[in-house]
Design an enzyme around this catalytic site. Structure first.
Site, PDB file in Angstrom:
ATOM      1  N   GLU A 131      22.184   4.204   5.037  1.00 23.26           N
ATOM      2  CA  GLU A 131      23.555   4.312   5.527  1.00 23.26           C
ATOM      3  C   GLU A 131      23.629   3.853   6.982  1.00 23.26           C
ATOM      4  OE1 GLU A 131      21.572   8.324   6.165  1.00 23.26           O
ATOM      5  OE2 GLU A 131      21.664   6.827   4.576  1.00 23.26           O
ATOM      6  N   ASP A 156      -1.412   2.616  -2.996  1.00 25.07           N
ATOM      7  CA  ASP A 156      -1.753   2.008  -4.279  1.00 25.07           C
ATOM      8  C   ASP A 156      -2.274   0.597  -4.033  1.00 25.07           C
ATOM      9  OD1 ASP A 156       0.605   0.748  -3.559  1.00 25.07           O
ATOM     10  OD2 ASP A 156       1.462   0.788  -5.571  1.00 25.07           O
ATOM     11  N   ASP A 166      -3.300  -0.947  -0.492  1.00 21.31           N
ATOM     12  CA  ASP A 166      -2.409  -1.873   0.226  1.00 21.31           C
ATOM     13  C   ASP A 166      -2.252  -1.513   1.700  1.00 21.31           C
ATOM     14  OD1 ASP A 166      -1.982  -3.370  -2.049  1.00 21.31           O
ATOM     15  OD2 ASP A 166      -0.200  -2.242  -2.648  1.00 21.31           O
ATOM     16  N   ASP A 169      -4.582  -3.126   4.872  1.00 20.69           N
ATOM     17  CA  ASP A 169      -4.505  -4.434   5.524  1.00 20.69           C
ATOM     18  C   ASP A 169      -3.102  -4.647   6.080  1.00 20.69           C
ATOM     19  OD1 ASP A 169      -2.793  -5.367   3.474  1.00 20.69           O
ATOM     20  OD2 ASP A 169      -4.499  -5.970   2.255  1.00 20.69           O
ATOM     21  N   LEU A 411     -10.683  23.440  -6.918  1.00 23.39           N
ATOM     22  CA  LEU A 411      -9.358  23.145  -6.351  1.00 23.39           C
ATOM     23  C   LEU A 411      -8.325  23.241  -7.464  1.00 23.39           C
ATOM     24  CD1 LEU A 411      -7.457  22.081  -4.111  1.00 23.39           C
ATOM     25  CD2 LEU A 411      -8.177  19.765  -4.754  1.00 23.39           C
ATOM     26  N   CYS A 647     -14.212  21.815 -16.958  1.00 23.33           N
ATOM     27  CA  CYS A 647     -15.087  21.049 -16.064  1.00 23.33           C
ATOM     28  C   CYS A 647     -15.297  19.625 -16.566  1.00 23.33           C
ATOM     29  CB  CYS A 647     -16.444  21.731 -15.945  1.00 23.33           C
ATOM     30  SG  CYS A 647     -16.374  23.448 -15.420  1.00 23.33           S
TER      31      CYS A 647
END
Length: 665
Positions: A131, A156, A166, A169, A411, A647
């Site tokens: 906007e 990615d 990506d 670089d 985790l 696992c």
């Protein structure tokens, strides 16, 4: 933002200034007056608006110059303009000075103005559209009414032949890469040219230079070029002023996730610079700023629908693989097998990676977090997962040693919870650690810092160092309650196991055999009576239950749970030479959850009337809730190597429908 500035007049001369719409120019008519001047009058162009400010009181000035004002040290002019100029220096303010009695000016000062419009714009209201000049664009607030733009880490890999993400670089190889970036528009409006010496510059701070990158798309005759203009070594970029009404489109990428010492906020600025003289630095006369927050990495709990199930193909797990395949076929997700050439003998795919995602209003995609474990599966996430719209991130310690607690069976994340009125709409991360003051194993700091810095799933540390492997998935799991938004916490319980075995002994099944049909294990004739009479095993499991209860109390407190939210699954552990616990029989809580379908380690419990009493007990607890229990034989391919079904598998799930920026951390 710099919205007010002072312009100094000089009697008998003409001062040129560039005015930016939406700002104020202040000028001191008293200091600019010639000797003997007592009063002054004003004339100004149609699109210029002038106020005389005396002692804090403002008076609007008519355009005809007939009105007079007394000169005093407290008298200043406030100048604004209503629209951009069509020609340079075409708008003006004239100050006429008079002596005490004269009706003819004794001198005058002129302010010649060029009005332009400059606005650096982003999607500050988070609707996917950039906007114009949102007043909240230079700030960032959380919540459903919050404002501020969002940036994705461009982690990615749109181009398959490139070795890295990506964001590593400074090049763009396709339009698809631009879709991962947030748009930013520099809008300008004004005459065909600016007065000599003015420049428009985009810039970032040195501290943000490794966190954000900006690209500009040029359209030469032979196709588009994507030019990297800001980020890393590039701190500023001079923007060519084209005149008229113009919109310059830029694409902004995040270079790194929030982390220790980095809140996730980055700023980009545009300044109008004024030339004074040769060898004199350019002076900023206007600055506009936008703020982005880099989207956090978000974990997905068991209650979210599965998309893909990952499992490794090994020489010894053919039957396990077949049973997992049969389970997956009952769901709406796909099975992805990591073959031996890629897993190189490493079956613990849960420990190597954790699936999550990132999201902005314009786009989102899955991102895999690679653990510092770096087993033989270490190449799997980059070679098989990193690709178009599939990101990658990792954290590796520089000086700390990596332990079993750094594997991602340690985790997990809870479903959404509310704790003492505080809502966690994306759940809370759960990691295992050592007992307070024990000096034991702990997840490496660089990973803990990363998880905490994401802000949206505040981590909770549990106590898992009492286990040989030391993972939280060895004693807990979450399951959805079908048809509702609710969930249950499943916890391993040695007391529940002893209670069940004593009930079966009382019913006359004390000689029921465990591990029946498993060759050497069943030949030992491990019965209910032998287990209950093994006093050292009883004492060990009393201690292990205390460890479980410690975690139970933490989970109840930190997730706002009650006993009604917890189901105990029977489990037994035996103590190793380091006085840590390993499962006595396949640990049923270490399951895979695919909506209502549960893939549970087959426990090979005591056979009562030709049925496993442990399986019957668990079915009786879970199936009335609408869950379906499938018991998977993992004893030879996983259990004997100190792991179970969870696992040896991993699940990528759909993201939350809830938008993370709507929460308040």
């Amino acid at each position: 933002m710099l919205r007010e500035r002072t312009v100094r007049l000089q009697y008998g001369s003409r001062v040129e200034a560039v005015y930016v719409l939406g700002t104020y120019l202040w000028t001191d008519v008293y200091s600019a007056a010639p000797a003997g001047a007592q009063t002054f009058s004003l004339k100004h162009s149609e699109h210029v608006w002038v106020e005389v400010v005396r002692d804090g009181e403002a008076e609007e000035v008519a355009t005809n110059g007939k009105q007079r004002w007394l000169l005093s040290p407290s008298t200043t002019l406030r100048v604004t303009m209503s629209q951009a100029s069509t020609e340079a220096s075409s708008d003006k303010v004239t100050v006429n000075y008079y002596d005490e009695e004269g009706s003819i000016p004794i001198d005058q000062a002129g302010l010649f103005l060029t009005a332009i419009e400059i606005s650096l714009d982003v999607d500050a209201d988070r609707d996917g559209v950039v906007e114009k000049n949102n007043p909240k664009k230079a700030s960032w607030t959380w919540g459903p009414e919050g404002q501020g733009a969002i940036l994705l880490v461009n982690c990615d890999r749109e181009t398959p032949w490139l070795p890295k993400e990506d964001c590593r670089d400074e090049k763009v190889y396709s339009k698809e890469d631009l879709k991962d970036m947030s748009q930013m528009i520099l809008r300008t409006k004004g005459p065909d040219r600016l007065p000599a010496g003015y420049e428009i510059v985009l810039y970032i701070s040195m501290s943000d230079s490794d966190k954000v990158g900006v690209f500009y798309v040029e359209n030469p005759f032979f196709g588009q070029r994507y030019i990297h203009i800001l980020g890393r070594r590039k701190l500023y970029h001079v923007v060519k002023y084209t005149g008229g009404s113009a919109e310059l489109l830029f694409f902004v990428e995040g270079l790194c996730f929030p982390d220790e010492g980095f809140s996730g906020l980055v700023s980009i600025h545009v300044s109008l610079l004024e030339y004074m003289a040769q060898d004199i630095p350019l002076t900023p006369i206007f600055t506009d700023t936008v703020i982005f927050r880099i989207a956090p990495w978000i974990m997905t709990p068991n209650i979210l629908p599965p998309v893909s199930v990952f499992v490794c193909c090994m020489k010894d797990n053919y039957l396990f693989l077949k049973e997992v395949k049969n389970l997956v076929e009952k769901t709406n997700c796909e099975l992805k097998v990591c073959f031996q050439y890629l897993n190189r003998g490493d079956r613990w795919i849960q420990d190597e990676i954790e699936f999550g995602y990132i999201e902005a209003p314009h786009k989102g995609f899955p991102v895999v977090l690679d653990s510092p474990r770096d087993g033989n599966l270490k190449d799997f996430p980059v070679k098989e997962l990193l690709g178009p719209d599939f990101g990658y991130v990792t954290r590796e310690p520089l000086f700390e040693s990596v332990t079993s607690l750094d594997s991602f069976g340690n985790l997990e994340v809870s479903p959404p919870v509310t704790v003492n009125g505080k809502t966690y709409p994306l759940g809370r991360i759960l990691i295992g650690s050592s007992f307070p003051l024990s000096g034991g194993r702990r997840m490496t700091k660089v990973v803990r810092d990363f998880l905490k810095a994401q802000q949206v799933q505040a981590p909770v540390e549990l106590y898992s160092d009492w286990l040989t492997v030391g993972h939280v998935d060895e004693f807990m799991s979450f399951v959805p309650i079908p048809g509702t938004k609710k969930f249950l916490l499943l916890m391993a319980s040695t007391s529940a196991c002893y209670k069940l075995f004593r009930e079966k002994q009382k019913d006359g099944h004390g000689e029921a055999i465990m591990f029946k049909g498993l060759g050497g294990m069943s030949s030992k004739r491990i019965t209910i009576n032998k287990i209950l009479s093994n006093e050292s095993l009883v004492q060990e499991n009393l201690y292990f239950q205390r460890c479980l209860d410690w975690n139970r109390d933490i989970l109840k407190k930190e997730l706002g749970l009650t006993e009604q939210d917890i189901i105990d699954l029977p489990a037994l552990f035996k103590m190793d030479e380091d006085h840590r616990a390993r499962a006595f029989f396949p640990n049923m809580v270490n399951m895979i959850v695919l909506d209502k379908d549960l893939g549970i380690p087959k426990p090979f419990g005591p056979q009562v009337e030709e049925e496993c009493c442990l399986e019957m007990h668990v079915r009786g607890l879970l199936e009335p809730l609408g869950l379906e229990c499938t018991f998977i034989d993992d004893i030879s391919a996983y259990h004997k190597f100190l792991g179970e079904v969870h696992c040896g598998t991993n699940v990528r799930r759909k993201p939350f429908t809830f938008k993370w920026w709507h929460m308040v951390p």
